[in-house]
Design an enzyme around this catalytic site. Structure first.
Site, PDB file in Angstrom:
ATOM      1  N   TYR A 147       0.688  -1.172  -0.281  1.00  0.00           N
ATOM      2  CA  TYR A 147      -0.043   0.288   0.183  1.00  0.00           C
ATOM      3  C   TYR A 147       1.014   1.206  -0.100  1.00  0.00           C
ATOM      4  O   TYR A 147       1.408   1.553   0.841  1.00  0.00           O
ATOM      5  CB  TYR A 147      -0.931  -0.460   1.135  1.00  0.00           C
ATOM      6  CG  TYR A 147      -1.506   0.989   1.375  1.00  0.00           C
ATOM      7  CD1 TYR A 147      -1.533   2.010   1.878  1.00  0.00           C
ATOM      8  CD2 TYR A 147      -2.585   1.313   0.747  1.00  0.00           C
ATOM      9  CE1 TYR A 147      -2.662   2.853   2.399  1.00  0.00           C
ATOM     10  CE2 TYR A 147      -4.103   2.894  -0.168  1.00  0.00           C
ATOM     11  CZ  TYR A 147      -3.585   3.937   2.125  1.00  0.00           C
ATOM     12  OH  TYR A 147      -4.511   4.662   1.823  1.00  0.00           O
ATOM     13  N   ASP A 242       9.429   2.380  -0.577  1.00  0.00           N
ATOM     14  CA  ASP A 242       8.057   3.502   0.483  1.00  0.00           C
ATOM     15  C   ASP A 242       8.034   2.972   1.833  1.00  0.00           C
ATOM     16  O   ASP A 242       8.526   1.949   2.254  1.00  0.00           O
ATOM     17  CB  ASP A 242       6.431   2.562   0.059  1.00  0.00           C
ATOM     18  CG  ASP A 242       6.028   3.531   0.385  1.00  0.00           C
ATOM     19  OD1 ASP A 242       4.514   3.588   0.097  1.00  0.00           O
ATOM     20  OD2 ASP A 242       6.211   3.982   1.472  1.00  0.00           O
ATOM     21  N   LYS A 270       4.877   8.933   8.712  1.00  0.00           N
ATOM     22  CA  LYS A 270       4.324   8.762   9.720  1.00  0.00           C
ATOM     23  C   LYS A 270       5.749   9.209  11.096  1.00  0.00           C
ATOM     24  O   LYS A 270       5.821  10.319  11.364  1.00  0.00           O
ATOM     25  CB  LYS A 270       5.024   7.341   9.880  1.00  0.00           C
ATOM     26  CG  LYS A 270       3.530   6.724   9.377  1.00  0.00           C
ATOM     27  CD  LYS A 270       3.198   5.141   8.811  1.00  0.00           C
ATOM     28  CE  LYS A 270       2.471   4.294   7.985  1.00  0.00           C
ATOM     29  NZ  LYS A 270       0.856   4.628   8.379  1.00  0.00           N
TER      30      LYS A 270
HETATM   31  P1  KE4 Z   1      -0.309   8.472   4.552  1.00  0.00           P
HETATM   32  O1  KE4 Z   1      -0.749   9.140   3.404  1.00  0.00           O
HETATM   33  O2  KE4 Z   1      -1.910   7.782   5.365  1.00  0.00           O
HETATM   34  O3  KE4 Z   1       0.497   9.653   5.380  1.00  0.00           O
HETATM   35  O4  KE4 Z   1       0.698   7.198   4.025  1.00  0.00           O
HETATM   36  C1  KE4 Z   1      -0.267   6.291   3.531  1.00  0.00           C
HETATM   37  C2  KE4 Z   1       0.662   5.043   2.937  1.00  0.00           C
HETATM   38  C3  KE4 Z   1       2.482   5.213   2.146  1.00  0.00           C
HETATM   39  N1  KE4 Z   1       3.356   3.998   2.341  1.00  0.00           N
HETATM   40  C4  KE4 Z   1       3.323   3.014   3.076  1.00  0.00           C
HETATM   41  C5  KE4 Z   1       3.662   2.242   3.166  1.00  0.00           C
HETATM   42  C6  KE4 Z   1       1.779   3.368   4.013  1.00  0.00           C
HETATM   43  O5  KE4 Z   1       1.757   1.811   5.282  1.00  0.00           O
HETATM   44  C7  KE4 Z   1       0.741   4.448   4.276  1.00  0.00           C
HETATM   45  C8  KE4 Z   1      -0.387   4.955   5.196  1.00  0.00           C
HETATM   46  N2  KE4 Z   1      -0.392   3.494   5.811  1.00  0.00           N
HETATM   47  C9  KE4 Z   1      -1.679   3.171   6.366  1.00  0.00           C
HETATM   48  C10 KE4 Z   1      -1.370   2.250   7.529  1.00  0.00           C
HETATM   49  N3  KE4 Z   1      -1.143   0.733   6.840  1.00  0.00           N
HETATM   50  C11 KE4 Z   1      -2.226   4.696   8.085  1.00  0.00           C
HETATM   51  C12 KE4 Z   1      -3.559   4.554   8.256  1.00  0.00           C
HETATM   52  C13 KE4 Z   1      -4.856   4.412   7.802  1.00  0.00           C
HETATM   53  O6  KE4 Z   1      -4.576   4.552   6.290  1.00  0.00           O
HETATM   54  O7  KE4 Z   1      -5.639   5.156   8.047  1.00  0.00           O
END
Ligand code: KE4
Length: 438
Positions: A147, A242, A270
């Protein structure tokens, strides 16, 4: 409990669903994969999170990874208060951005230049745009179950909430966009090689979670990341790591330091924001100098580099240390071993994948090394286990396809308490064949 006999969280969830789609601002929070109404959180401190009904639990969501130092460290709160008193956002350059960018490059030397944005999604979207501009190509290779935020090009066989909700390829992503996204199998270099051979010189970039976290935690097998580096070099594609989850999590230098593979571009999020909204992308100078205003590749953001987020990020990175990682890694192993032992005792099939201080217990008898293995896990069993843990004072991620995060605020006592709760929860579940391994 309110007079009507419903919990405050249940009442709030009912109100929330009258204004927020699904009652939440991010899908996985709605507990649709595990059932029941999500606790609405009133406050958190250290390793514990308290809901509106006063229930306190040991937290392993930790805001999905940013809080490596735990909730509301007093020193961070002081830094934020002082920073806010000088203004929360200027829309103009500040020293804080230079300081955090310099700290990032010191920890991750492959980021010769870095651009701050407001989320991991913005970081990956921007990195892909840059790779396409730099190569003049359009195709991107991703991995099933990984993701990279909710940008259209990445919502094809995506992990995290997309898989949790059973919609790994989202409606609304135009066929034209999806056609440029090619999907390979994690830990399977052959699947990547076949794609590259078929696509010849049409692949702009390959993007990968160097430690997968969004199909649950799946570590890279020996040679996998090195193989991706070689394939990208052979085919003139940009290698994008990523590291939104793994960055500063699996080591101070992220997965690229832990596994010794240098990407061309890296996406961060994060931990880099210390709990405030921050993302970043960076890498080779010759690529990043193509980003506006240094170059023609446009990307912008009202709150990019805002003082509060920069201050929180600098505080978070400045408090990373080798002893901290040694303790976090030990806690991760302690919890992984404890969960595996508890499942063995309950004769329930469980595989626990752990990398440093992030782990996932999979309810399956087979090792989990890719998306197929992860989605073969018994999600109904995970949901039962989750509810058992929630009732016993532990707050795990409400999805089989997420990571459990430890922090500097977690203690060995918290882990022992968690393992005891797991032992009780697993004992209460249907008996299964013994095969808990890790
Ligand atoms: P954000 O746009 O949520 O800050 O980051 C996206 C993203 C990009 N790359 C990786 C590897 C990520 O894990 C994420 C976001 N992670 C999720 C949880 N696995 C965020 C939680 C959510 O979507 O509520």
């Amino acid at each position: 409990m309110s007079p009507a006999g419903r919990s405050q969280s249940a009442r709030l969830f009912a109100r929330a669903r009258r204004i927020l789609p699904g009652g939440v601002d991010s899908p996985v929070r709605a507990f649709s994969a595990v059932g029941g109404a999500p606790p609405f959180i009133r406050r958190a401190h250290g390793a514990r999170i308290e809901d509106e009904d006063g229930r306190s639990r040991i937290d392993f969501v930790m805001s999905w990874g940013p809080l490596i130092h735990g909730h509301a460290p007093p020193e961070l709160i002081r830094v934020l208060a002082e920073t806010a008193a000088r203004g929360t956002s200027f829309g103009a350059p500040t020293a804080a951005e230079v300081d955090l960018g310099t700290a990032v490059r010191r920890l991750m030397p492959s980021l010769e230049r870095v651009r701050f944005v407001n989320s991991g999604t913005e970081a990956t979207m921007s990195a892909l745009r840059l790779a396409r501009a730099a190569t003049g190509r359009n195709r991107v290779v991703k991995f099933a179950g990984c993701y990279h935020g909710h940008g259209d090009p990445f919502l094809v066989q995506a992990g995290s909430g997309a898989t949790t909700l059973g919609v790994p390829t989202s409606p609304g992503v135009s066929p034209a966009v999806a056609a440029d996204t090619l999907v390979a199998r994690y830990n399977d270099l052959g699947s990547v090689e076949r794609l590259f051979r078929r696509q010849r010189d049409r692949v702009a970039a390959l993007i990968v979670e160097p430690v997968a976290g969004n199909m649950g935690v799946v570590p890279p097998e020996t040679g996998f990341l090195e193989g991706l580096r070689t394939l990208c070099d052979e085919h003139g594609a940009i290698l994008i790591f990523d590291e939104v989850i793994s960055g500063f999590r699996v080591s101070a230098g992220g997965a690229q330091a832990r596994f010794g593979v240098r990407p061309d571009l890296t996406c961060l999020g994060k931990i880099i924001g210390g709990g405030l909204p921050v993302g970043a992308y960076g890498g080779r100078r010759d690529l990043m100098e193509q980003v506006a205003p240094a170059g023609p590749v446009y990307q912008a953001g009202t709150l990019s580099g805002n003082p509060l987020a920069m201050a929180a990020g600098s505080w978070a990175l400045s408090n990373l240390s080798p002893p901290l990682y040694a303790r976090l890694d030990a806690l991760g192993d302690h919890l992984a071993d404890g969960l595996a032992d508890a499942a063995r005792e309950a004769r329930i099939d469980l595989q626990v994948n752990v990398v440093g201080s992030v782990l996932t217990p999979f309810f399956t008898a087979e090792p989990v090394r890719d998306y197929e293995g992860a989605t073969a896990a018994d999600t109904a069993a995970y949901a039962r286990f989750f509810r058992g843990m929630l009732a016993r004072g532990v707050y795990p991620p409400p999805s089989q396809f997420e990571g459990w995060f430890l922090s500097a605020a977690h203690t060995a006592g918290d882990v022992d308490e968690t393992v005891a709760a797991a032992r009780a929860a697993l004992r209460g579940m249907r008996r299964r064949r013994p095969a808990a391994t890790r």
